[in-house]
Design an enzyme around this catalytic site. Structure first.
Site, mmCIF file in Angstrom:
data_model
loop_
_atom_site.group_PDB
_atom_site.id
_atom_site.type_symbol
_atom_site.label_atom_id
_atom_site.label_comp_id
_atom_site.label_asym_id
_atom_site.label_seq_id
_atom_site.Cartn_x
_atom_site.Cartn_y
_atom_site.Cartn_z
ATOM 1 N N CYS A 158 0.814 -1.224 0.000
ATOM 2 C CA CYS A 158 0.000 0.000 0.000
ATOM 3 C C CYS A 158 0.849 1.276 0.000
ATOM 4 O O CYS A 158 0.462 2.292 -0.576
ATOM 5 C CB CYS A 158 -0.923 -0.012 1.211
ATOM 6 S SG CYS A 158 -0.125 -0.554 2.730
ATOM 7 N N GLU A 210 8.722 -2.198 5.987
ATOM 8 C CA GLU A 210 8.018 -1.310 5.055
ATOM 9 C C GLU A 210 8.967 -0.506 4.146
ATOM 10 O O GLU A 210 8.666 -0.284 2.972
ATOM 11 C CB GLU A 210 7.138 -0.358 5.863
ATOM 12 C CG GLU A 210 6.004 0.254 5.097
ATOM 13 C CD GLU A 210 4.829 -0.702 4.859
ATOM 14 O OE1 GLU A 210 4.971 -1.917 5.103
ATOM 15 O OE2 GLU A 210 3.773 -0.210 4.440
ATOM 16 N N HIS A 251 -2.637 6.793 3.255
ATOM 17 C CA HIS A 251 -1.186 6.926 3.348
ATOM 18 C C HIS A 251 -0.771 8.157 2.546
ATOM 19 O O HIS A 251 -1.110 8.291 1.364
ATOM 20 C CB HIS A 251 -0.476 5.702 2.749
ATOM 21 C CG HIS A 251 -0.616 4.441 3.557
ATOM 22 N ND1 HIS A 251 -1.182 4.387 4.810
ATOM 23 C CD2 HIS A 251 -0.212 3.170 3.270
ATOM 24 C CE1 HIS A 251 -1.143 3.142 5.261
ATOM 25 N NE2 HIS A 251 -0.563 2.387 4.348
ATOM 26 N N ASN A 336 -5.287 3.410 1.701
ATOM 27 C CA ASN A 336 -4.464 2.198 1.852
ATOM 28 C C ASN A 336 -5.225 0.887 1.818
ATOM 29 O O ASN A 336 -4.687 -0.127 1.370
ATOM 30 C CB ASN A 336 -3.636 2.263 3.150
ATOM 31 C CG ASN A 336 -4.481 2.447 4.372
ATOM 32 O OD1 ASN A 336 -5.190 3.445 4.508
ATOM 33 N ND2 ASN A 336 -4.430 1.488 5.279
ATOM 34 N N THR A 337 -6.501 0.875 2.260
ATOM 35 C CA THR A 337 -7.194 -0.418 2.189
ATOM 36 C C THR A 337 -8.048 -0.529 0.919
ATOM 37 O O THR A 337 -8.488 -1.623 0.576
ATOM 38 C CB THR A 337 -8.063 -0.725 3.436
ATOM 39 O OG1 THR A 337 -9.136 0.198 3.497
ATOM 40 C CG2 THR A 337 -7.259 -0.672 4.704
#
Ligand SMILES: NC(=O)c1ccc[n+]([C@@H]2O[C@H](COP(=O)([O-])OP(=O)(O)OC[C@H]3O[C@@H](n4cnc5c(N)ncnc54)[C@H](OP(=O)(O)O)[C@@H]3O)[C@@H](O)[C@H]2O)c1
Length: 361
Positions: A158, A210, A251, A336-337
């Site tokens: 993401c 990340e 994000h 992000n989702t």
């Protein structure tokens, strides 16, 4: 009989799994036929299994509420009645690698959110607007797996989705050095503020694994196919810092870029707002009409106003300006989702269906 393709969601009870359920509610091409999760949830109805961990704003869709949750490791049972699976399980990387291959070998295509197969050389990692041509590697993967229809395709992390689309739009100006600091929502860890109260009013300057993903995955997206595998690009060189911030969804990436060529601000904005790809051409159901918007206001993009741009599937860019050290700097934002996880995977599955890779069994 319904003409929609039947899908099983692996990890259906988690944060990304719940997003899948909501996105696929009334989807024109796909319907949720099976939900699967850990042995803790198996045997319960979906509603019982999720319990008070339901995190979406809208209630659980009626069509899914009473489905009995299967065990993800029951590969035969889960794959029996579906045409493909969407995967968002939280197991160890090795377990996910193994189980996703087992599903593919039952001739069930797998579209995955997980990072386990992102570097398997013949598995395409796709942002449908940017590298739809990487689907060509699937034929080589099927040969390795010994399958006719089964394969694995993945979507990237993401964090990269707030700056990689801009770099893709600016390809002809040859970006060669990029510095990005990402400000990442807590839902990226599958949590909300009830489950992670330490995040209220707090910042944590570490998200395990990340930065490596944020630096390397865009290079694989920008790569090419050679001898049956994806060869990552070597440019641009990207360095990142990834920071967890007290935001639920979205994000943000503060990004600096050096180009080999010398574009004007007008040219850069023009490339962003006119950037379109295969999903727009094919009219995929989840495709944003305009993939990237450019916002002129100094205080945009911001989470409160922009994270749901194009239903959370678009990317917002703003604050593009000359930099003293680098050539240009900007701020990017994506959901992000949605774009970054479940929505991106569903759009990927739509692309694979439109190209004939996913069919009714
Ligand atoms: N959240 C995001 O924004 C995001 C973005 C990109 C990628 N991802 C990736 O997507 C995956 C899921 O993330 P998430 O945030 O949705 O996680 P999550 O909320 O923790 O959900 C995990 C899911 O996996 C299941 N599960 C856990 N352990 C299992 C096991 N041993 N066997 C079978 N199923 C098991 C859980 O089932 P139970 O309910 O039965 O425990 C649940 O359905 C992760 O790999 C994550 O890295 C997440």
């Amino acid at each position: 009989m319904s003409e929609k393709l039947r899908v099983a969601i692996l990890g259906a009870t988690g944060m990304v799994g719940q997003r899948f359920i909501m996105i696929l509610n009334n989807h024109p091409w796909f319907e949720v036929a099976t939900v699967a999760a850990s042995p803790r949830s198996a045997g319960k109805t979906y509603e019982e299994a999720v319990g008070d961990h339901w995190k979406m704003d809208d209630p659980i869709p009626e069509a899914v509420k009473n489905l009995v949750v299967k065990d993800v490791t029951d590969v035969k049972g889960v794959s029996a009645d579906v045409d493909f699976v969407l995967s968002a399980v939280n197991m160890s990387k090795d377990e996910i690698k193994k189980i996703e291959e087992e599903y593919a070998k039952t001739e069930t295509p797998v579209v995955s959110n997980n990072s386990a197969h992102r570097w398997t050389p013949d598995v395409p990692m796709i942002i449908p607007e940017i590298n739809p041509g990487h689907t060509d590697v699937i034929e080589f993967q099927k040969k390795r797996l010994g399958t006719q229809k089964g394969f694995i395709a993945v979507k990237p992390n993401c964090s990269i989705q707030s700056y990689t689309p801009a770099l893709a739009a600016w390809k002809e100006y040859e970006p060669y050095e990029v510095v990005a600091t990402t400000y990442q929502a807590i839902s990226g860890a599958g949590k909300n503020f009830n489950e992670w109260p330490e995040m209220v009013g707090n910042i944590i300057p570490f998200i395990s694994g990340e930065e490596e993903k944020s630096e390397q995955e865009p290079l694989r997206i920008f790569g090419h196919i050679e001898n049956g595998v994806i060869v990552p690009s070597t440019s641009p060189v990207i360095t990142t810092q990834c920071i967890r911030v007290p935001v639920l969804y979205g994000h943000t990436a503060a990004t600096f870029v050096r180009f080999k060529k010398d574009p004007t601000k007008e040219e850069l904005i023009e490339k962003l707002v006119n950037f379109a790809g295969k999903p727009q051409e094919l009219g995929l159901p989840s495709a944003p009409k305009q993939f990237i918007q450019y916002l002129e206001e100094d205080d945009r993009p911001q989470i409160a106003k922009d994270v749901y741009y194009e239903g959370g599937m678009g990317v917002s860019i703003g604050r593009l300006r000359k930099d003293t050290l680098y050539d240009w700097k900007f701020v990017g934002l994506s959901h992000n989702t949605l774009r970054g996880a479940a929505g991106g995977a569903v759009e990927c599955a739509e692309l694979l269906k439109a190209l004939g890779y996913i069919q009714a069994k």
